[in-house]
Design an enzyme around this catalytic site. Structure first.
Site, PDB file in Angstrom:
ATOM      1  N   LYS A  35     -49.586 -44.945  46.317  1.00  0.00           N
ATOM      2  CA  LYS A  35     -49.293 -46.195  47.035  1.00  0.00           C
ATOM      3  C   LYS A  35     -49.998 -46.205  48.376  1.00  0.00           C
ATOM      4  O   LYS A  35     -50.588 -47.199  48.788  1.00  0.00           O
ATOM      5  CB  LYS A  35     -47.782 -46.357  47.247  1.00  0.00           C
ATOM      6  CG  LYS A  35     -47.167 -47.267  46.217  1.00  0.00           C
ATOM      7  CD  LYS A  35     -45.944 -48.004  46.720  1.00  0.00           C
ATOM      8  CE  LYS A  35     -45.567 -49.068  45.698  1.00  0.00           C
ATOM      9  NZ  LYS A  35     -44.189 -49.475  45.801  1.00  0.00           N
ATOM     10  N   LYS A  46     -54.064 -48.675  27.749  1.00  0.00           N
ATOM     11  CA  LYS A  46     -52.689 -48.186  27.606  1.00  0.00           C
ATOM     12  C   LYS A  46     -51.695 -49.307  27.930  1.00  0.00           C
ATOM     13  O   LYS A  46     -51.869 -49.999  28.946  1.00  0.00           O
ATOM     14  CB  LYS A  46     -52.484 -47.008  28.567  1.00  0.00           C
ATOM     15  CG  LYS A  46     -51.097 -46.429  28.486  1.00  0.00           C
ATOM     16  CD  LYS A  46     -50.788 -45.484  29.625  1.00  0.00           C
ATOM     17  CE  LYS A  46     -49.308 -45.171  29.605  1.00  0.00           C
ATOM     18  NZ  LYS A  46     -48.671 -44.846  30.821  1.00  0.00           N
ATOM     19  N   LYS A  96     -46.575 -51.994  32.097  1.00  0.00           N
ATOM     20  CA  LYS A  96     -46.152 -53.229  32.773  1.00  0.00           C
ATOM     21  C   LYS A  96     -47.089 -53.555  33.931  1.00  0.00           C
ATOM     22  O   LYS A  96     -47.285 -54.706  34.265  1.00  0.00           O
ATOM     23  CB  LYS A  96     -44.697 -53.153  33.232  1.00  0.00           C
ATOM     24  CG  LYS A  96     -44.382 -52.039  34.195  1.00  0.00           C
ATOM     25  CD  LYS A  96     -42.925 -52.114  34.589  1.00  0.00           C
ATOM     26  CE  LYS A  96     -42.523 -50.956  35.475  1.00  0.00           C
ATOM     27  NZ  LYS A  96     -42.103 -49.758  34.755  1.00  0.00           N
TER      28      LYS A  96
HETATM   29  P1  ADP Z   1     -45.078 -48.583  32.636  1.00  0.00           P
HETATM   30  O1  ADP Z   1     -46.381 -47.844  32.433  1.00  0.00           O
HETATM   31  O2  ADP Z   1     -44.988 -49.816  31.833  1.00  0.00           O
HETATM   32  O3  ADP Z   1     -44.761 -48.764  34.105  1.00  0.00           O
HETATM   33  P2  ADP Z   1     -43.085 -46.554  32.829  1.00  0.00           P
HETATM   34  O4  ADP Z   1     -43.972 -45.737  33.714  1.00  0.00           O
HETATM   35  O5  ADP Z   1     -41.852 -47.185  33.388  1.00  0.00           O
HETATM   36  O6  ADP Z   1     -43.961 -47.646  32.060  1.00  0.00           O
HETATM   37  O7  ADP Z   1     -42.709 -45.635  31.576  1.00  0.00           O
HETATM   38  C1  ADP Z   1     -41.439 -45.181  31.209  1.00  0.00           C
HETATM   39  C2  ADP Z   1     -41.639 -44.201  30.059  1.00  0.00           C
HETATM   40  O8  ADP Z   1     -42.339 -44.822  28.957  1.00  0.00           O
HETATM   41  C3  ADP Z   1     -42.481 -42.985  30.464  1.00  0.00           C
HETATM   42  O9  ADP Z   1     -41.842 -41.825  29.976  1.00  0.00           O
HETATM   43  C4  ADP Z   1     -43.813 -43.183  29.799  1.00  0.00           C
HETATM   44  O10 ADP Z   1     -44.380 -41.951  29.420  1.00  0.00           O
HETATM   45  C5  ADP Z   1     -43.487 -44.046  28.585  1.00  0.00           C
HETATM   46  N1  ADP Z   1     -44.609 -44.966  28.321  1.00  0.00           N
HETATM   47  C6  ADP Z   1     -44.934 -46.056  29.045  1.00  0.00           C
HETATM   48  N2  ADP Z   1     -46.023 -46.681  28.536  1.00  0.00           N
HETATM   49  C7  ADP Z   1     -46.402 -45.953  27.448  1.00  0.00           C
HETATM   50  C8  ADP Z   1     -47.452 -46.088  26.482  1.00  0.00           C
HETATM   51  N3  ADP Z   1     -48.312 -47.090  26.526  1.00  0.00           N
HETATM   52  N4  ADP Z   1     -47.537 -45.171  25.495  1.00  0.00           N
HETATM   53  C9  ADP Z   1     -46.647 -44.145  25.421  1.00  0.00           C
HETATM   54  N5  ADP Z   1     -45.634 -43.976  26.299  1.00  0.00           N
HETATM   55  C10 ADP Z   1     -45.500 -44.848  27.307  1.00  0.00           C
END
Ligand code: ADP
Ligand code: TRP
Length: 322
Positions: free
Chosen positions: A111, A190, A193
């Protein structure tokens, strides 16, 4: 053996969250371990600043987890904020946490590098996470790769406290979730969000189909044979298809002579079917939010009992309890 993990209610869950994390948490409830899962709403407060939104996403997260199979008879589900002992423990750990340790943590460093001003909540985020883990004498913490650094911080803080004040904390181990199959998003990157390329778990079938039809594909001619293993649409289809259907779709790719529209249609049908039972459970739970709150309260009572015991141990050891 205690297994514990937390998940932030910072949005509705997407397919990546499910296949990369939630499904694996739920599978762990069936092991011999005593599983504790919580919704990390205090951590979410570092990013979600709209109270109505935070309340909504928190309840949604609980409903989603229960609908997806988290069973309150086999695992303890609760809200992070319902266990105030964790915040007290966080303060005890903060005193004694080197600034440099937190300055090296990625969430803060990233950040700062982007020029976003971080608040003290984000800076001390790993210490609250350490308190979350240590408060329950957790042995195993299933997390994605991005959280492994935080488990190391937790181990460092616990070891240094134990060294100074005596054996109080159990040193936890990270259990890396299987993210070998990273779920691709609608643009082939990938799914995340932060990239705006997600497909939500409980999207209504109509809008979901529309979003699937918009998944980016290449413009090679239909006749051309294609390699399924490098195609994100095929990867998405594979998440939901039976082995036989996946093999037959792979053969279609290699043969050529098909349109991506057909694959998208098959993907939409497979995804809707896959989550149909969970969607039904979700509808039932959403109609009874009080039942969901009761499950969370019962979970918090159990979690608090353990956290109070650990907090007392830590308070005695460091001299703030007579
Ligand atoms: P984002 O990338 O949407 O912000 P988060 O970081 O909140 O998602 O992820 C929460 C959990 O979901 C983590 O343990 C992460 O490893 C898993 N995760 C998020 N996106 C993916 C993805 N595209 N493929 C596999 N696992 C994912
Ligand atoms: N920081 C974790 C995440 O963003 C959520 C979390 C908070 C957590 N406290 C935890 C995970 C304790 C495991 C253990 O995904």
């Amino acid at each position: 053996m205690r297994v514990l993990s937390g998940i932030q209610p910072t949005r509705r869950f997407h397919w990546g969250n499910y296949f990369g994390a939630i499904r694996q948490y739920i599978e762990l409830q069936d092991g011999s371990e005593d599983a504790f899962y919580f919704i990390a709403n205090l951590h979410a407060l570092t990013t979600v600043r709209d109270p109505a939104q935070l309340r909504e996403w928190t309840l949604d997260a609980a409903i989603d987890l229960l609908a997806l199979g988290l069973d309150p008879d086999r695992a303890t589900l609760f809200l992070q904020s319902d266990v105030p002992e964790v915040s007290e423990l966080c303060w005890i750990l903060l005193s004694g946490t080197p600034m440099g340790l937190l300055e090296r943590c990625c969430a803060y460093k990233d950040k700062k590098a982007k020029g976003i001003t971080a608040d003290a909540g984000l800076f001390t985020y790993p210490v609250l996470m350490a308190a979350d883990i240590l408060a329950y004498d957790s042995d195993t913490v299933p997390v994605g790769e991005d959280q492994v650094q935080h488990i190391e911080v937790c181990r460092d803080l616990a070891a240094s406290f134990n060294h100074h004040f005596g054996e109080v904390f159990v040193l936890p181990k990270a259990k890396l979730l299987d993210t070998s199959a990273k779920v691709p998003g609608t643009d082939g990157e990938k799914m995340s969000k932060s990239y705006g390329n997600t497909l939500e778990l409980f999207e209504e079938p109509g809008p979901l189909k529309k979003q699937i039809m918009r998944i980016t594909t290449d413009s090679r001619p239909m006749e051309e044979p294609k390699d399924p293993d490098t195609d994100h649409l095929f990867q998405l289809y594979s998440l939901f298809a039976s082995d036989a259907d996946r093999e037959s779709m792979a053969a279609t790719y290699r043969r050529g002579g098909f349109g991506y529209g057909e694959v998208k249609k098959a993907l939409a049908e497979a995804a809707v079917d896959y989550f149909a039972a969970a969607r039904q459970r979700r509808t039932d739970l959403a109609a009874h939010p009080r039942r969901v709150c009761e499950i969370l309260s019962a979970g918090a009572i159990k979690a608090r009992k353990k956290a109070a015991e650990v907090l007392r141990r830590a308070q005695k050891a460091c001299g703030v309890r007579l």
